[in-house]
Write a protein that holds these residues in place. Structure first.
Motif, PDB file in Angstrom:
ATOM      1  N   LEU A 288       0.871  -1.173   0.000  1.00 16.49           N
ATOM      2  CA  LEU A 288       0.000   0.000   0.000  1.00 16.49           C
ATOM      3  C   LEU A 288       0.907   1.222   0.000  1.00 16.49           C
ATOM      4  CD1 LEU A 288      -2.525  -1.121   2.781  1.00 16.49           C
ATOM      5  CD2 LEU A 288      -2.559  -1.684   0.338  1.00 16.49           C
ATOM      6  N   GLU A 289       0.887   1.982  -1.078  1.00 15.90           N
ATOM      7  CA  GLU A 289       1.778   3.134  -1.202  1.00 15.90           C
ATOM      8  C   GLU A 289       0.949   4.387  -1.488  1.00 15.90           C
ATOM      9  OE1 GLU A 289       6.037   4.339  -3.261  1.00 15.90           O
ATOM     10  OE2 GLU A 289       4.931   2.582  -3.982  1.00 15.90           O
ATOM     11  N   ARG A 290       1.154   5.372  -0.645  1.00 18.44           N
ATOM     12  CA  ARG A 290       0.408   6.626  -0.721  1.00 18.44           C
ATOM     13  C   ARG A 290      -1.103   6.370  -0.695  1.00 18.44           C
ATOM     14  NH1 ARG A 290       4.580   7.012  -4.099  1.00 18.44           N
ATOM     15  NH2 ARG A 290       3.263   6.576  -5.923  1.00 18.44           N
ATOM     16  N   LEU A 291      -1.513   5.399   0.096  1.00 18.95           N
ATOM     17  CA  LEU A 291      -2.927   5.213   0.390  1.00 18.95           C
ATOM     18  C   LEU A 291      -3.335   6.273   1.405  1.00 18.95           C
ATOM     19  CD1 LEU A 291      -5.607   3.543   0.344  1.00 18.95           C
ATOM     20  CD2 LEU A 291      -4.641   2.225   2.245  1.00 18.95           C
ATOM     21  N   ARG A 292      -4.406   7.000   1.115  1.00 18.04           N
ATOM     22  CA  ARG A 292      -4.887   8.058   1.992  1.00 18.04           C
ATOM     23  C   ARG A 292      -6.280   7.689   2.493  1.00 18.04           C
ATOM     24  NH1 ARG A 292      -6.089  12.582  -0.189  1.00 18.04           N
ATOM     25  NH2 ARG A 292      -5.427  13.970   1.505  1.00 18.04           N
ATOM     26  N   VAL A 293      -6.419   7.520   3.784  1.00 18.65           N
ATOM     27  CA  VAL A 293      -7.721   7.354   4.417  1.00 18.65           C
ATOM     28  C   VAL A 293      -7.967   8.634   5.189  1.00 18.65           C
ATOM     29  CG1 VAL A 293      -9.071   6.013   6.068  1.00 18.65           C
ATOM     30  CG2 VAL A 293      -7.474   4.844   4.535  1.00 18.65           C
ATOM     31  N   VAL A 294      -8.770   9.519   4.631  1.00 17.35           N
ATOM     32  CA  VAL A 294      -8.940  10.863   5.186  1.00 17.35           C
ATOM     33  C   VAL A 294     -10.394  11.284   5.047  1.00 17.35           C
ATOM     34  CG1 VAL A 294      -6.547  11.516   4.667  1.00 17.35           C
ATOM     35  CG2 VAL A 294      -8.331  11.987   2.991  1.00 17.35           C
ATOM     36  N   PRO A 295     -10.907  12.108   5.980  1.00 22.48           N
ATOM     37  CA  PRO A 295     -12.297  12.559   5.846  1.00 22.48           C
ATOM     38  C   PRO A 295     -12.472  13.475   4.644  1.00 22.48           C
ATOM     39  CG  PRO A 295     -11.428  12.967   8.072  1.00 22.48           C
ATOM     40  CD  PRO A 295     -10.268  12.612   7.204  1.00 22.48           C
ATOM     41  N   ALA A 296     -13.646  13.420   4.050  1.00 21.02           N
ATOM     42  CA  ALA A 296     -13.999  14.387   3.019  1.00 21.02           C
ATOM     43  C   ALA A 296     -14.230  15.743   3.681  1.00 21.02           C
ATOM     44  CB  ALA A 296     -15.254  13.927   2.286  1.00 21.02           C
ATOM     45  N   PRO A 297     -14.062  16.828   2.950  1.00 18.96           N
ATOM     46  CA  PRO A 297     -14.322  18.151   3.530  1.00 18.96           C
ATOM     47  C   PRO A 297     -15.712  18.218   4.155  1.00 18.96           C
ATOM     48  CG  PRO A 297     -13.290  18.372   1.382  1.00 18.96           C
ATOM     49  CD  PRO A 297     -13.596  16.913   1.546  1.00 18.96           C
ATOM     50  N   GLY A 298     -15.763  18.798   5.359  1.00 21.53           N
ATOM     51  CA  GLY A 298     -17.026  18.923   6.072  1.00 21.53           C
ATOM     52  C   GLY A 298     -17.354  17.773   6.990  1.00 21.53           C
ATOM     53  N   ARG A 299     -16.552  16.706   6.975  1.00 23.28           N
ATOM     54  CA  ARG A 299     -16.781  15.562   7.861  1.00 23.28           C
ATOM     55  C   ARG A 299     -15.683  15.445   8.902  1.00 23.28           C
ATOM     56  NH1 ARG A 299     -17.287  11.217   3.359  1.00 23.28           N
ATOM     57  NH2 ARG A 299     -19.087  12.002   2.181  1.00 23.28           N
ATOM     58  N   MET A 300     -16.029  14.865  10.034  1.00 24.29           N
ATOM     59  CA  MET A 300     -15.033  14.579  11.071  1.00 24.29           C
ATOM     60  C   MET A 300     -14.395  13.214  10.854  1.00 24.29           C
ATOM     61  SD  MET A 300     -13.531  15.681  13.820  1.00 24.29           S
ATOM     62  CE  MET A 300     -14.581  17.005  14.431  1.00 24.29           C
ATOM     63  N   ILE A 301     -15.175  12.237  10.420  1.00 27.44           N
ATOM     64  CA  ILE A 301     -14.743  10.844  10.351  1.00 27.44           C
ATOM     65  C   ILE A 301     -14.492  10.451   8.899  1.00 27.44           C
ATOM     66  CG2 ILE A 301     -15.472   8.443  10.775  1.00 27.44           C
ATOM     67  CD1 ILE A 301     -14.714   9.994  13.272  1.00 27.44           C
ATOM     68  N   SER A 302     -13.464   9.635   8.707  1.00 28.48           N
ATOM     69  CA  SER A 302     -13.222   9.057   7.384  1.00 28.48           C
ATOM     70  C   SER A 302     -13.999   7.745   7.267  1.00 28.48           C
ATOM     71  CB  SER A 302     -11.726   8.879   7.132  1.00 28.48           C
ATOM     72  OG  SER A 302     -11.099   8.125   8.167  1.00 28.48           O
ATOM     73  N   ILE A 303     -13.418   6.627   7.683  1.00 33.75           N
ATOM     74  CA  ILE A 303     -14.083   5.331   7.511  1.00 33.75           C
ATOM     75  C   ILE A 303     -14.501   4.775   8.860  1.00 33.75           C
ATOM     76  CG2 ILE A 303     -12.770   4.945   5.409  1.00 33.75           C
ATOM     77  CD1 ILE A 303     -11.102   2.885   6.886  1.00 33.75           C
ATOM     78  N   THR A 304     -15.307   3.718   8.854  1.00 41.13           N
ATOM     79  CA  THR A 304     -15.973   3.278  10.075  1.00 41.13           C
ATOM     80  C   THR A 304     -15.186   2.266  10.895  1.00 41.13           C
ATOM     81  OG1 THR A 304     -17.145   1.523   8.901  1.00 41.13           O
ATOM     82  CG2 THR A 304     -18.224   3.654   9.012  1.00 41.13           C
ATOM     83  N   ALA A 305     -14.010   1.842  10.443  1.00 46.92           N
ATOM     84  CA  ALA A 305     -13.233   0.853  11.193  1.00 46.92           C
ATOM     85  C   ALA A 305     -11.749   1.067  10.894  1.00 46.92           C
ATOM     86  CB  ALA A 305     -13.686  -0.563  10.846  1.00 46.92           C
ATOM     87  N   ASP A 306     -10.927  -0.001  10.984  1.00 46.68           N
ATOM     88  CA  ASP A 306      -9.487   0.124  10.759  1.00 46.68           C
ATOM     89  C   ASP A 306      -9.188   0.649   9.357  1.00 46.68           C
ATOM     90  OD1 ASP A 306      -9.477  -1.177  13.168  1.00 46.68           O
ATOM     91  OD2 ASP A 306      -8.466  -2.976  12.467  1.00 46.68           O
TER      92      ASP A 306
END
Length: 580
Positions: free
Chosen positions: A282-300
């Motif tokens: 996994l290279e330059r994988l970004r798990v980040v919230p979209a603008p206006g949200r606090m949370i990105s994804i729901t688990a690991d």
């Protein structure tokens, strides 16, 4: 009649275009399968046609068109999946890559926007597959977010953005999307709106009934009730998704898979979950919230179960996901019954492992005491009879040891993957950073940690999660640990800690050979290391400890290191630390 003729001509044109795009082994362009009139609201059928063409022609690449593709759940491939540490079930899958080899999905900067309960990517029985340069998001997130507007004894007044529809059912809060789908929740967690991270030392409010009493106020806000409920007005209250239904990428029984330059703004489970796979990058994988949200994804952000070969996480960013940055482990199966001198009935004991088989004929397994997690015998699998998703009967080639008991554990006797985690940034998420359980060579270097609990946790246990661990060779060097342990006190005992839950610790030396070199610990909380059941630990003189006052805490240097039931521990006689 004319309308039917137009449809037939359009279908023929799409087929002819597809034939032109790749006779065999070349590139396939998704744009050749898209009908702008029919697919602008749902590109799912076009993706399905394109992948079928890729499979039949042994195409090397599927090239996405750029821009935004909207994908609904309605007409997607459907299959029942058992996914480690996620929820089993019948999944609707957008990119179903089953059996693909030497294949690349070239995203070309495309934004994939999903509606409904969709699993974006599934890779099963694949070899040498790459996913590149795309973005994943959903029109409605699986979790929900609200702003706390007022608080009182046992109640909170909440304001939901328009993207989160809510109503009341039998006096309780129900959360929906615009099409009436229900999004169940099972927990509440407060996030600091200014720092954009879990609020200081807050705990989860768990909701076993998957709902909470509520009423709608005259001003339109929702008031929720619970006797112990507290939060600060202005902060964000996150309603955690009740289930992990739709991970971003599911990798099963695959070899040499690479995910490059992919951004996951959201999905309904883990970002990348790999099981029984080898050689994952996994290279330059970004798990980040979209603008206006606090949370990105729901688990690991990422998770690896019973993997081998090499795991590489390079220059990744994991922000504000609802659980850990990664967890790398095997699976323990407890003994349910000794059937004969060579035969055991075993069970996958945690529901998150149901159906995730790993036993196969001819493999070596270890026999483990669940109280100490120490291996006391090894055997070779002769025959495997899977009774159902929970129970398996295994006959070994040799007689079992006389000491084996119900509750003892069977696991793969394998080193596990070599792991390299380099140049990654982890911040703002619930719980921990890296859960390391591989017995291969592990190198964690040049990363940034700002984690609410433990930044690096050596896990594994044989009585609740049933996750095999026991590290053998770990180097932690040249990382920056920035103000960890600001979240729930239950999320870790130090920046670097053990959390294996071993009942009988006196003789257990479950983890081995951990080295910590050249790191900077910029901390308000003095707990740097807290280990037990470790044989071989070295904290080098070239680690720097800097005290901050960014969060409230007592700073006692006597708490830098805590060791219990450990051997061969090396720490500086006099730890040098400095005020900022």
């Amino acid at each position: 009649m004319k309308s039917l003729l137009r449809v037939l001509l359009l279908g023929a044109a799409v087929i002819l275009s597809a034939c032109r795009t790749s006779a065999s082994g070349g590139d396939v362009r998704l744009s050749d399968f898209l009908d702008p009139r029919a697919d602008s609201l749902d590109a799912g059928p076009a993706i399905r046609r394109a992948l079928a063409h890729c499979a039949s022609t042994h195409a090397r690449r599927l090239i996405l068109p750029g821009g935004e593709l909207r994908i609904r759940e309605d007409l997607l491939v459907e299959k029942y999946q058992f996914i480690s540490n996620n929820d089993e079930g019948l999944k609707r899958i957008a990119f179903d890559l089953d059996g693909f080899e030497n294949f690349t999905v070239e995203g070309a900067g495309t934004r994939l926007l999903f509606t409904g309960f969709v699993s974006p990517f599934s890779l099963e029985h694949c070899r040498n597959v790459r996913i590149r340069n795309l973005e994943i998001d959903f029109t409605r997130t699986f979790h929900s977010e609200a702003t706390v507007r007022a608080a009182g004894p046992g109640w909170l007044d909440l304001e939901f953005p328009a993207t989160y529809r809510c109503d009341l059912s039998d006096g309780c809060l129900r959360l929906l999307d615009d099409e009436g789908r229900s999004y169940p929740y099972s927990s509440l967690l407060e996030f600091d709106a200014r720092r954009r991270e879990p609020a200081f030392h807050v705990d989860d409010y768990w909701l076993p009934a998957h709902t909470i009493p509520a009423e709608r106020r005259a001003d339109g806000r929702i008031r929720i009730f619970r006797p112990d409920l507290k939060a600060t007005p202005g902060n964000t209250l996150v309603f955690g998704a009740a289930r992990r239904l739709n991970p971003g990428f599911v990798l099963s029984d695959s070899q040499v898979v690479e995910i490059h330059d992919v951004t996951i703004h959201h999905c309904g489970g883990m970002g990348v979950i790999a099981q029984r796979c080898s050689d994952i990058t996994l290279e330059r994988l970004r798990v980040v919230p979209a603008p206006g949200r606090m949370i990105s994804i729901t688990a690991d952000a990422t998770h690896f179960a019973n993997c081998s070969g090499k795991i590489r996480l390079l220059d990744c960013t994991f922000l504000n996901q609802k659980d850990d940055a990664t967890n790398i482990h095997g699976i323990y199966m407890p003994v349910v019954r000794c059937i004969g001198p060579k035969t055991l009935r075993l069970r996958l004991a945690h529901s998150g492992q149901y159906g995730v088989d790993f036993l196969r004929e001819g493999m070596q397994v270890e026999v483990v005491d669940n109280r100490s997690l120490m291996t006391y015998a090894r055997r070779t699998v002769g025959q495997v009879q899977r009774l159902n998703k929970e129970f398996t009967e295994v006959t070994f080639t040799e007689p079992l040891p006389d000491s084996i008991r119900t509750g003892h554990l069977i696991a793969a006797d394998e080193a596990g993957p070599d792991v390299l985690i380099r140049g990654c940034r982890m911040s703002g998420n619930r719980a921990r950073g890296l859960l390391i359980g591989s017995r291969g060579k592990v190198v964690i270097e040049e990363n940034y940690f700002h984690i609410a609990g433990a930044s690096i946790l050596f896990e594994g246990d044989g009585n609740f999660w049933f996750e095999q661990s026991g590290v053998r060779d770990v180097t932690i060097r040249n990382n920056r640990f920035e103000n960890g342990n600001y979240g729930s006190l239950g999320w870790g005992a130090a920046c670097i800690a053990v959390g294996s839950g071993i009942p009988d610790r006196a003789a257990s030396r479950y983890h081995r050979n951990i080295r910590v070199e050249g790191n900077t610990f910029r901390v308000f909380d003095p707990r740097i290391v807290n280990l037990y059941c470790v044989d071989g630990f070295r904290f080098a003189d070239n680690n720097r400890i800097i005290r901050t006052t960014d969060y409230p805490a007592q700073f006692d240097p006597e708490l830098f290191f805590r060791f219990a039931e450990c051997d061969h521990v090396e720490v500086p006689a006099h730890v040098v630390w400095q005020e900022e």
